[in-house]
Design a protein around this motif. Structure first.
Motif, PDB file in Angstrom:
ATOM      1  N   VAL A  83       0.965  -1.159   0.003  1.00 31.83           N
ATOM      2  CA  VAL A  83       0.163   0.030  -0.042  1.00 31.83           C
ATOM      3  C   VAL A  83       0.844   1.292   0.063  1.00 31.83           C
ATOM      4  O   VAL A  83       0.603   2.242  -0.735  1.00 31.83           O
ATOM      5  CB  VAL A  83      -0.955  -0.130   1.244  1.00 31.83           C
ATOM      6  N   ILE A  84       1.988   1.225   0.927  1.00 29.92           N
ATOM      7  CA  ILE A  84       2.870   2.233   0.868  1.00 29.92           C
ATOM      8  C   ILE A  84       3.449   2.708  -0.479  1.00 29.92           C
ATOM      9  O   ILE A  84       3.593   3.816  -1.121  1.00 29.92           O
ATOM     10  CB  ILE A  84       3.950   2.291   1.824  1.00 29.92           C
ATOM     11  N   THR A  85       3.953   1.525  -1.235  1.00 30.43           N
ATOM     12  CA  THR A  85       4.390   1.694  -2.607  1.00 30.43           C
ATOM     13  C   THR A  85       3.279   2.291  -3.622  1.00 30.43           C
ATOM     14  O   THR A  85       3.743   3.245  -4.330  1.00 30.43           O
ATOM     15  CB  THR A  85       4.644   0.222  -3.117  1.00 30.43           C
ATOM     16  N   GLY A  86       1.988   2.055  -2.927  1.00 26.73           N
ATOM     17  CA  GLY A  86       1.066   2.530  -4.111  1.00 26.73           C
ATOM     18  C   GLY A  86       1.073   4.127  -3.890  1.00 26.73           C
ATOM     19  O   GLY A  86       0.616   4.836  -4.645  1.00 26.73           O
ATOM     20  N   ILE A  87       0.963   4.369  -2.569  1.00 30.00           N
ATOM     21  CA  ILE A  87       0.743   5.844  -1.852  1.00 30.00           C
ATOM     22  C   ILE A  87       1.992   6.758  -2.414  1.00 30.00           C
ATOM     23  O   ILE A  87       1.855   8.109  -2.533  1.00 30.00           O
ATOM     24  CB  ILE A  87       0.478   5.824  -0.453  1.00 30.00           C
ATOM     25  N   LEU A  88       3.325   6.258  -2.308  1.00 30.67           N
ATOM     26  CA  LEU A  88       4.355   6.982  -2.839  1.00 30.67           C
ATOM     27  C   LEU A  88       4.069   8.080  -3.982  1.00 30.67           C
ATOM     28  O   LEU A  88       4.451   9.153  -3.901  1.00 30.67           O
ATOM     29  CB  LEU A  88       5.663   6.264  -2.805  1.00 30.67           C
ATOM     30  N   PRO A  89       3.636   7.682  -5.077  1.00 30.00           N
ATOM     31  CA  PRO A  89       3.453   8.341  -6.298  1.00 30.00           C
ATOM     32  C   PRO A  89       2.527   9.488  -5.931  1.00 30.00           C
ATOM     33  O   PRO A  89       2.684  10.575  -6.772  1.00 30.00           O
ATOM     34  CB  PRO A  89       2.905   7.370  -7.488  1.00 30.00           C
ATOM     35  N   MET A  90       1.589   9.177  -5.105  1.00 24.06           N
ATOM     36  CA  MET A  90       0.554  10.390  -4.880  1.00 24.06           C
ATOM     37  C   MET A  90       1.104  11.477  -4.259  1.00 24.06           C
ATOM     38  O   MET A  90       0.727  12.561  -4.414  1.00 24.06           O
ATOM     39  CB  MET A  90      -0.705   9.629  -3.753  1.00 24.06           C
ATOM     40  N   LEU A  91       2.502  11.264  -3.421  1.00 22.63           N
ATOM     41  CA  LEU A  91       3.141  12.438  -2.804  1.00 22.63           C
ATOM     42  C   LEU A  91       3.472  13.357  -4.094  1.00 22.63           C
ATOM     43  O   LEU A  91       3.948  14.395  -3.718  1.00 22.63           O
ATOM     44  CB  LEU A  91       3.946  11.980  -1.878  1.00 22.63           C
ATOM     45  N   ASN A  92       3.912  12.629  -4.965  1.00 25.12           N
ATOM     46  CA  ASN A  92       4.560  13.274  -5.915  1.00 25.12           C
ATOM     47  C   ASN A  92       3.545  13.874  -7.192  1.00 25.12           C
ATOM     48  O   ASN A  92       3.992  14.093  -8.361  1.00 25.12           O
ATOM     49  CB  ASN A  92       5.628  12.659  -6.668  1.00 25.12           C
ATOM     50  N   GLY A  93       2.312  13.927  -7.004  1.00 29.75           N
ATOM     51  CA  GLY A  93       1.367  14.293  -7.799  1.00 29.75           C
ATOM     52  C   GLY A  93       0.678  13.218  -8.795  1.00 29.75           C
ATOM     53  O   GLY A  93       0.233  13.782  -9.838  1.00 29.75           O
ATOM     54  N   GLY A  94       1.128  12.199  -8.534  1.00 30.20           N
ATOM     55  CA  GLY A  94       0.501  10.872  -9.593  1.00 30.20           C
ATOM     56  C   GLY A  94      -0.565  10.339  -8.842  1.00 30.20           C
ATOM     57  O   GLY A  94      -1.229  10.745  -8.025  1.00 30.20           O
ATOM     58  N   ASN A  95      -0.975   9.198  -9.596  1.00 33.19           N
ATOM     59  CA  ASN A  95      -1.966   8.380  -9.296  1.00 33.19           C
ATOM     60  C   ASN A  95      -1.668   7.234  -8.278  1.00 33.19           C
ATOM     61  O   ASN A  95      -0.470   7.183  -8.253  1.00 33.19           O
ATOM     62  CB  ASN A  95      -3.023   7.792 -10.568  1.00 33.19           C
ATOM     63  N   PHE A  96      -2.450   6.529  -7.713  1.00 29.53           N
ATOM     64  CA  PHE A  96      -2.230   5.388  -6.951  1.00 29.53           C
ATOM     65  C   PHE A  96      -1.518   4.312  -7.758  1.00 29.53           C
ATOM     66  O   PHE A  96      -2.030   3.979  -8.895  1.00 29.53           O
ATOM     67  CB  PHE A  96      -3.470   4.733  -6.307  1.00 29.53           C
TER      68      PHE A  96
END
Lengths: 261, 128
Positions: A195-208
């Motif tokens: 789940v954290i791998t999925g959330i990391l791109p969201m911090l950078n402005g991407g999707n899950f």
């Protein structure tokens, strides 16, 4: 006597029904595609896209891993969660049953049958196999996106190594005994890592789970590096979860089994 | 006579493998209904799941296709077998592991409460 008679009748009826269903399925089944044909529906639309675009899109040479961890990453996340849930359920069902202590379990194994694999030589041979399986499991894990490999297989291999070490009785030093609680925590950590791998791109402005926006690597243009990192992180999470759940189910059953029955 | 043998050979080469999946499925279903022992029921459920996985994997085959590992400079769909059934069935195998584990846990609970896992004895006793 009467009971066995009715059982035979039931069996005959069942066999008749199954033969009927089978025959009708064969009759209808003539629309099923010929094995090995190139132009069947299953081999046409989606699969062609995956094969021709996987390397370019995800930089993963193993197309199965590309489908599993990249195109269908969300699906695999919930697959992992289902596995984790099954482990929790097994622990919850058996949590009220009393544990039988570890030393006693080993002694009862020794009392009942001297050797798990029929002779001393076989037991020793299987103990030698354990480290080789461990090395192969790690190899399969880190080769997930390059060649044959993947998280599910690696988790099964690592758990298999632990299982062999656990069930073969030995008087020498063994791998430290893992309780089902620790194994369950390991599995949960794996799912959380996913789940954290999925959330990391969201911090950078991407999707899950959008690996192009992972916040490390050498810039946004580095598709190959970012996707390899993302897939490897997902594989590590899946491996931890599968390994933990297999060990949990093994331990939760083995710790509470009374071998005197 | 040779005509029949020719047609049989043709059928087996074309769609014969579906027969195997069907037989496995029938064995699984029959065992799940007819076996009195709950452990055997779980094993039969596993056999049924294997037959489904087998059935799906046959769809992925292509004549002349190799493993779905992309080689250098070959990106045509004819060169590789279909990766989608493999990806789907990989997860199905894992789920079958989960169902087996929960089934085993339930089995131990039943053994605790009733003292047996034979269906006849449990229904004869009618509870604790």
């Amino acid at each position: 006597m009467k009971k066995s008679n009715s059982n035979k009748k039931l069996a005959a009826g069942l066999i008749a029904i199954i033969i009927l269903v089978g025959a009708s399925a064969l009759k209808i089944g003539s629309f099923l595609p010929v094995i090995g044909a190139q132009d069947t529906p299953a081999n046409s639309y989606l699969s062609e896209y995956y094969i021709s675009h996987a390397v370019e899109d995800t930089a993963s040479h193993n197309i199965v891993t590309a489908v599993l961890a990249d195109y269908r990453g969300f699906d695999t996340l919930f697959e992992t969660c289902v596995l984790f849930l099954s482990g929790i359920t097994a622990v919850m069902i058996l949590s009220t049953k009393k544990k039988i202590s570890h030393d006693k379990t080993i002694r009862t194994i020794n009392d009942n049958s001297e050797h798990i694999f029929s002779s001393n030589i076989m037991d020793a041979a299987f103990r030698i196999v354990v480290p080789i399986i461990l090395i192969y499991g790690i190899y399969v894990l880190i080769h997930g996106e390059i060649s044959l490999g993947g998280g599910f297989q690696a988790g099964a291999l690592l758990a298999c190594a632990y299982l062999l070490d656990r069930i073969i009785p030995s008087f020498q030093m063994r791998v430290k005994h893992i309780t089902d609680e620790i194994a369950l925590i390991t599995a949960g950590t794996g799912a959380l890592f996913y789940v954290i791998t999925g959330i990391l791109p969201m911090l950078n402005g991407g999707n899950f789970l959008e690996f192009n926006k992972l916040p490390f690597g050498s810039g946004a243009g580095d598709i190959a590096g970012l996707h390899s990192t993302g897939i490897l992180m997902i594989e590590i999470g899946v491996t931890l979860c599968v390994m933990g759940i297999i060990i949990t189910i093994l331990e939760v059953v083995l710790e509470r089994t009374d071998f005197d029955d | 006579m040779t005509d029949i043998i020719d047609r049989l050979e043709f059928f087996l080469a074309d769609r014969g493998i579906y027969m195997l999946a069907l037989i496995l499925f029938a064995v699984g279903i029959y065992g799940m209904i007819a076996c009195g022992n709950y452990m055997k029921k779980i094993m039969c459920m596993n056999i049924m799941q294997v037959s489904i996985i087998f059935f799906f994997l046959t769809f992925g085959q292509k004549e002349g296709g190799t493993l779905p590992i992309a080689l250098e400079n070959i990106f045509s769909a004819e060169a590789y077998i279909n990766p989608v059934p493999h990806a789907l069935m990989l997860t199905a195998i894992v789920v079958s592991l989960g169902t087996t584990g929960v089934g085993l846990a339930l089995l131990m609970k039943i053994k605790d409460i009733y003292g047996t896992i034979e269906e006849e004895e449990i229904t004869g006793k009618g509870g604790k």
